[in-house]
Scaffold this active site. Structure first.
Site, PDB file in Angstrom:
ATOM      1  N   LEU A 297       6.940 -12.308 -14.283  1.00 54.30           N
ATOM      2  CA  LEU A 297       7.961 -10.840 -14.311  1.00 54.30           C
ATOM      3  C   LEU A 297       8.865 -10.546 -12.706  1.00 54.30           C
ATOM      4  O   LEU A 297      10.227  -9.894 -13.128  1.00 54.30           O
ATOM      5  CB  LEU A 297       7.174  -9.497 -14.507  1.00 54.30           C
ATOM      6  CG  LEU A 297       6.136  -9.494 -15.853  1.00 54.30           C
ATOM      7  CD1 LEU A 297       4.850  -8.667 -15.813  1.00 54.30           C
ATOM      8  CD2 LEU A 297       6.721  -9.901 -17.440  1.00 54.30           C
ATOM      9  N   GLY A 298       8.848 -10.739 -12.079  1.00 54.08           N
ATOM     10  CA  GLY A 298       9.213 -10.240 -10.529  1.00 54.08           C
ATOM     11  C   GLY A 298       8.837 -11.104  -9.658  1.00 54.08           C
ATOM     12  O   GLY A 298       7.482 -11.855  -9.304  1.00 54.08           O
TER      13      GLY A 298
ATOM     14  N   ASP B 195       5.547   5.069  -1.255  1.00 54.19           N
ATOM     15  CA  ASP B 195       6.305   4.124  -1.754  1.00 54.19           C
ATOM     16  C   ASP B 195       7.430   4.432  -2.953  1.00 54.19           C
ATOM     17  O   ASP B 195       7.257   3.506  -3.694  1.00 54.19           O
ATOM     18  CB  ASP B 195       6.473   2.777  -1.241  1.00 54.19           C
ATOM     19  CG  ASP B 195       7.149   1.590  -1.403  1.00 54.19           C
ATOM     20  OD1 ASP B 195       8.448   2.681  -1.454  1.00 54.19           O
ATOM     21  OD2 ASP B 195       6.374   0.584  -1.317  1.00 54.19           O
TER      22      ASP B 195
END
EC number: 2.7.10.2
Length: 526
Positions: free
Chosen positions: A273-274, A386
């Protein structure tokens, strides 16, 4: 929902800058324009309502000055008063040899409910025994067992479910009232040409004798009778009750009983997916049965011992707007197994094909969901470190959930730990965190303000045209990003509150969540 038209102003008047007047600004946005109010065909239709201008302690988006109570959307009640017979609210397919499969409506005898999120149960239909997810069942013959009863879901979540444009007029649910203890609320979808699709809420009051009513002239001995009556007669409601609001199955609490540290061989990585600086994200399957997301970390990214210790804390964070941590492979390469979110990261979603259809009402709603998840993190005295669109995941019906909370502090890469290295997200980081390493929930609030700019610009990189070093220097000297195009001043002012120099002067996530409540919901008797 929609935005109010902004009066033409000099762009410098739209900034919340703390820089001296003669400072040179880079990457400024043009003045606010009225956004296109045409709703996308595959997103929620919402009535067009204006955003108000900001005043002291404002209700920016039609919300209250106190946040909604946030609760898990579990509909099952705990065992009480010796009740041991439960009814299944959803279908469940077993994932392990010790699980018990069952169908919606099946009656189950609870053998032992001391096992936390997974109970040992005996099916009165099949005669089989095994473990079941406790949030998939409710006591038999109880209000929790009714399909239309959604329990302690928030008002906001009820609106999100009911505003699906596929729902016919009169789609409804019953939930606990958030404003009156012991009362309920009937939430009903309505539609008219002037307002479009909207939601009306009717408070269901309780009689001292035990009955229920919406209006005192019509009283009922049970909620079931009330629902049956209004399913036949509108009798003062916006519309008679037609369909029970559809909903998807809840996430189980964990993959199965005792499935926390799992063998790597139990996972099958299927679709990448990434990929990021520290690893990859895959769609995969656990144990050949369960769809999951798997984050693989490059060896050396973080200490396995430190990760496992942090993961023990992370798995206890449970909220409908946090991506659930299911399990881990704690030996390198570390695998992090979470619930799968079908639409991927918010950043990719905003920049992709669907992003062009999103209008301000949907963007504000997504921001409110993120604030809701972070308000829970705030209450749990945890820090994300984050927070940005790349670390928010999107599911069906524009559901947004906060991901990767707490992992940032474990990263051991020098380009990251230097805080000004190439891999560090400087443009999202509060000055005190970037310069001195002071990460707190208030530095998360700063990051949320930056995330709001990502939403309103459909994924544009913050501080366009500036490098990391310039951003850090300019922000420290007082520069703040101007109002993005088509963003109401009230929303930009909320961003500026997040970017106050003194961390203690920044708002709480509870406050931010309240300010981002939708203006599309009509108030009726609540």
């Amino acid at each position: 929902m929609g935005s109010s038209k902004s009066k033409p102003k000099d762009p410098s008047q739209r900034r919340c800058s703390l820089e001296p007047p003669d400072s040179t600004h880079h990457g400024g946005f043009p003045a606010s324009q009225t956004p296109n109010k045409t709703a996308a065909p595959d997103t929620h239709r919402t009535p067009s309502r204006s955003f108000g201008t900001v005043a002291t302690e404002p209700k920016l988006f039609g919300g209250f000055n106190t946040s909604d109570t946030v609760t898990s959307p579990q509909r099952a009640g705990a065992l009480a008063g010796g009740v041991t017979t439960f009814v299944a609210l959803y279908d469940y397919e077993s994932r392990t040899e010790t699980d018990l499969s069952f169908k919606k409506g099946e009656r189950l005898q609870i053998v032992n409910n001391t096992e936390g999120d997974w109970w040992l149960a005996h099916s009165l239909t099949t005669g089989q025994t095994g473990y079941i997810p406790s949030n998939y069942v409710a006591p038999s013959d109880s209000i929790q067992a009714e399909e239309w009863y959604f329990g302690k879901i928030t008002r906001r979540e009820s609106e999100r479910l009911l505003l699906n444009p596929e729902n016919p007029r009169g789609t409804f649910l019953v939930r606990e009232s958030e404003t009156t203890k012991g009362a309920y609320c009937l939430s009903v979808s309505d539609f008219d040409n002037a307002k479009g699709l909207n939601v009306k809420h009717y408070k269901i009051r309780k009689l001292d004798s035990g009955g229920f009513y919406i209006t005192s002239r019509t009283q009922f001995s049970s909620l079931q009778q009330l629902v049956a009556y209004y399913s036949k007669h509108a009798d003062g409601l916006c519309h008679r009750l037609t369909n029970v609001c559809p909903t998807s199955k809840p996430q189980t609490q964990g993959l199965a009983k005792d499935a926390w540290e799992i063998p790597r061989e139990s996972l099958r990585l299927e679709v990448k997916l990434g990929q990021g600086c520290f690893g990859e994200v895959w769609m995969g399957t656990w144990n050949g049965t369960t769809r999951v997301a798997i984050k693989t970390l490059k060896p050396g990214t973080m200490s396995p011992e430190a990760f496992l210790q942090e993961a023990q804390v992370m798995k206890k964070l449970r909220h409908e707007k946090l991506v659930q941590l299911y399990a881990v492979v704690s030996e390198e390469p570390i695998y992090i197994v979470t619930e799968y979110m079908s639409k991927g990261s918010l950043l990719d979603f905003l920049k992709g094909e669907m992003g062009k259809y999103l209008r301000l009402p949907q963007l504000v709603d997504m921001a409110a969901q993120i604030a809701s998840g972070m308000a829970y993190v705030e209450r749990m005295n945890y820090v994300h470190r984050d927070l940005r669109a790349a670390n928010i995941l999107v599911g069906e019906n524009l559901v947004c959930k906060v991901a990767d909370f707490g992992l940032a502090r474990l990263i051991e890469d020098n380009e990251y730990t230097a805080r000004q290295g190439a891999k560090f997200p400087i443009k999202w980081t509060a000055p005190e965190a970037a310069l001195y390493g002071r990460f707190t929930i208030k530095s998360d609030v700063w990051s949320f303000g930056i995330l709001l700019t990502e939403l309103t610009t459909k994924g544009r990189v913050p501080y366009p045209g500036m490098g990391n070093g310039e951003v850090l220097d300019r922000v420290e000297r007082g520069y703040r990003m101007p109002c993005p195009p088509e963003c109401p001043e009230s929303l930009h002012d909320l961003m500026c509150q997040c970017w106050r120099r003194d961390p203690e002067e920044r708002p709480t996530f509870e406050y931010l969540q309240a300010q981002l409540l939708p203006a599309c919901v009509l108030e009726v008797a609540e």
